[in-house]
Design a protein around this motif. Sequence first.
Motif, PDB file in Angstrom:
ATOM      1  N   LEU A 142      -5.372   8.086   1.744  1.00  0.00           N
ATOM      2  CA  LEU A 142      -5.529   8.503   3.221  1.00  0.00           C
ATOM      3  C   LEU A 142      -6.943   8.307   3.576  1.00  0.00           C
ATOM      4  O   LEU A 142      -7.115   8.021   4.816  1.00  0.00           O
ATOM      5  CB  LEU A 142      -5.448  10.163   2.879  1.00  0.00           C
ATOM      6  CG  LEU A 142      -3.848  10.336   2.986  1.00  0.00           C
ATOM      7  CD1 LEU A 142      -3.826  11.980   2.399  1.00  0.00           C
ATOM      8  CD2 LEU A 142      -2.787  10.014   3.855  1.00  0.00           C
ATOM      9  N   VAL A 143      -7.886   8.371   2.987  1.00  0.00           N
ATOM     10  CA  VAL A 143      -9.249   8.237   3.578  1.00  0.00           C
ATOM     11  C   VAL A 143      -9.690   6.750   3.612  1.00  0.00           C
ATOM     12  O   VAL A 143     -10.375   6.244   4.564  1.00  0.00           O
ATOM     13  CB  VAL A 143     -10.411   8.818   2.552  1.00  0.00           C
ATOM     14  CG1 VAL A 143     -11.934   8.374   2.910  1.00  0.00           C
ATOM     15  CG2 VAL A 143     -10.136  10.205   2.241  1.00  0.00           C
ATOM     16  N   ALA A 144      -9.490   5.850   2.700  1.00  0.00           N
ATOM     17  CA  ALA A 144      -9.578   4.309   2.669  1.00  0.00           C
ATOM     18  C   ALA A 144      -8.498   3.399   2.852  1.00  0.00           C
ATOM     19  O   ALA A 144      -8.758   2.232   2.942  1.00  0.00           O
ATOM     20  CB  ALA A 144     -10.526   4.152   1.533  1.00  0.00           C
ATOM     21  N   GLY A 145      -7.345   3.711   3.283  1.00  0.00           N
ATOM     22  CA  GLY A 145      -6.235   3.126   3.414  1.00  0.00           C
ATOM     23  C   GLY A 145      -6.392   1.886   4.424  1.00  0.00           C
ATOM     24  O   GLY A 145      -5.970   0.687   4.029  1.00  0.00           O
ATOM     25  N   ASP A 146      -6.986   2.308   5.576  1.00  0.00           N
ATOM     26  CA  ASP A 146      -7.232   1.037   6.470  1.00  0.00           C
ATOM     27  C   ASP A 146      -8.151   0.165   6.107  1.00  0.00           C
ATOM     28  O   ASP A 146      -8.547  -1.064   6.448  1.00  0.00           O
ATOM     29  CB  ASP A 146      -7.515   1.670   8.003  1.00  0.00           C
ATOM     30  CG  ASP A 146      -6.203   2.461   8.558  1.00  0.00           C
ATOM     31  OD1 ASP A 146      -5.272   2.033   8.232  1.00  0.00           O
ATOM     32  OD2 ASP A 146      -6.554   3.389   9.378  1.00  0.00           O
ATOM     33  N   LEU A 166       0.841  -1.072   0.132  1.00  0.00           N
ATOM     34  CA  LEU A 166      -0.065  -0.100   0.008  1.00  0.00           C
ATOM     35  C   LEU A 166       0.836   1.205   0.034  1.00  0.00           C
ATOM     36  O   LEU A 166       0.716   2.133  -0.477  1.00  0.00           O
ATOM     37  CB  LEU A 166      -0.859  -0.097   1.360  1.00  0.00           C
ATOM     38  CG  LEU A 166      -2.135  -1.058   1.224  1.00  0.00           C
ATOM     39  CD1 LEU A 166      -2.948  -1.047   2.438  1.00  0.00           C
ATOM     40  CD2 LEU A 166      -2.895  -0.623   0.113  1.00  0.00           C
ATOM     41  N   ASN A 167       2.020   1.402   0.943  1.00  0.00           N
ATOM     42  CA  ASN A 167       2.952   2.433   0.775  1.00  0.00           C
ATOM     43  C   ASN A 167       3.397   2.673  -0.650  1.00  0.00           C
ATOM     44  O   ASN A 167       3.614   3.698  -1.035  1.00  0.00           O
ATOM     45  CB  ASN A 167       3.976   2.136   1.984  1.00  0.00           C
ATOM     46  CG  ASN A 167       3.395   2.322   3.098  1.00  0.00           C
ATOM     47  OD1 ASN A 167       1.994   3.001   3.406  1.00  0.00           O
ATOM     48  ND2 ASN A 167       4.039   1.804   4.197  1.00  0.00           N
ATOM     49  N   GLU A 168       3.864   1.813  -1.422  1.00  0.00           N
ATOM     50  CA  GLU A 168       4.358   2.039  -2.773  1.00  0.00           C
ATOM     51  C   GLU A 168       3.301   2.220  -3.608  1.00  0.00           C
ATOM     52  O   GLU A 168       3.819   3.104  -4.223  1.00  0.00           O
ATOM     53  CB  GLU A 168       4.995   0.454  -3.040  1.00  0.00           C
ATOM     54  CG  GLU A 168       6.437  -0.088  -2.218  1.00  0.00           C
ATOM     55  CD  GLU A 168       6.885  -1.514  -2.688  1.00  0.00           C
ATOM     56  OE1 GLU A 168       6.170  -2.067  -3.770  1.00  0.00           O
ATOM     57  OE2 GLU A 168       7.847  -1.954  -1.972  1.00  0.00           O
ATOM     58  N   THR A 169       2.340   1.865  -3.259  1.00  0.00           N
ATOM     59  CA  THR A 169       1.049   2.398  -4.160  1.00  0.00           C
ATOM     60  C   THR A 169       0.965   3.516  -4.069  1.00  0.00           C
ATOM     61  O   THR A 169       0.666   4.408  -4.718  1.00  0.00           O
ATOM     62  CB  THR A 169       0.032   1.202  -4.210  1.00  0.00           C
ATOM     63  OG1 THR A 169       0.160   0.207  -4.459  1.00  0.00           O
ATOM     64  CG2 THR A 169      -1.176   1.852  -5.260  1.00  0.00           C
ATOM     65  N   TYR A 170       0.812   4.223  -2.857  1.00  0.00           N
ATOM     66  CA  TYR A 170       0.596   5.357  -2.463  1.00  0.00           C
ATOM     67  C   TYR A 170       1.566   6.436  -2.945  1.00  0.00           C
ATOM     68  O   TYR A 170       1.299   7.314  -3.573  1.00  0.00           O
ATOM     69  CB  TYR A 170       0.446   5.569  -0.949  1.00  0.00           C
ATOM     70  CG  TYR A 170       0.463   7.060  -0.297  1.00  0.00           C
ATOM     71  CD1 TYR A 170      -0.852   7.526  -0.241  1.00  0.00           C
ATOM     72  CD2 TYR A 170       1.415   7.602   0.122  1.00  0.00           C
ATOM     73  CE1 TYR A 170      -1.016   8.929   0.010  1.00  0.00           C
ATOM     74  CE2 TYR A 170       1.380   8.794   0.590  1.00  0.00           C
ATOM     75  CZ  TYR A 170       0.001   9.695   0.552  1.00  0.00           C
ATOM     76  OH  TYR A 170       0.017  10.818   1.099  1.00  0.00           O
TER      77      TYR A 170
END
Length: 97
Positions: free
Chosen positions: A53-57, A37-41
């Motif tokens: 930021l809104v739906a990551g979790d 997820l961090n790489e995609t972000y």
Amino acid sequence: MAKKTVVAILILVALLMFNPGVDVHREALLPYVEKSLNETYRKGNLLSKIGFLVAGDDIKSIFLDSVRRKNYGIFSLGYVDGELVSFGVLGYVYVFE
């Protein structure tokens, strides 16, 4: 001969007792999900970054909920969308990268 049988039974009982559950498979996969997820972000544009930021979790939770475990008694395998991703034995889970 009796000692070998007792040792074999004790090993089998240990394997059965310490077979990791689905939650242990999910915990082992969590760092890999977060890394992905961090790489995609980092690679995304502004709109996708806002979405993370809104739906990551929620995305992380949905992925981890999709982990399925097949129990073979003395070991277990973790699958995501039918693909083998982890192997568990004696309380440990090994993740295939």
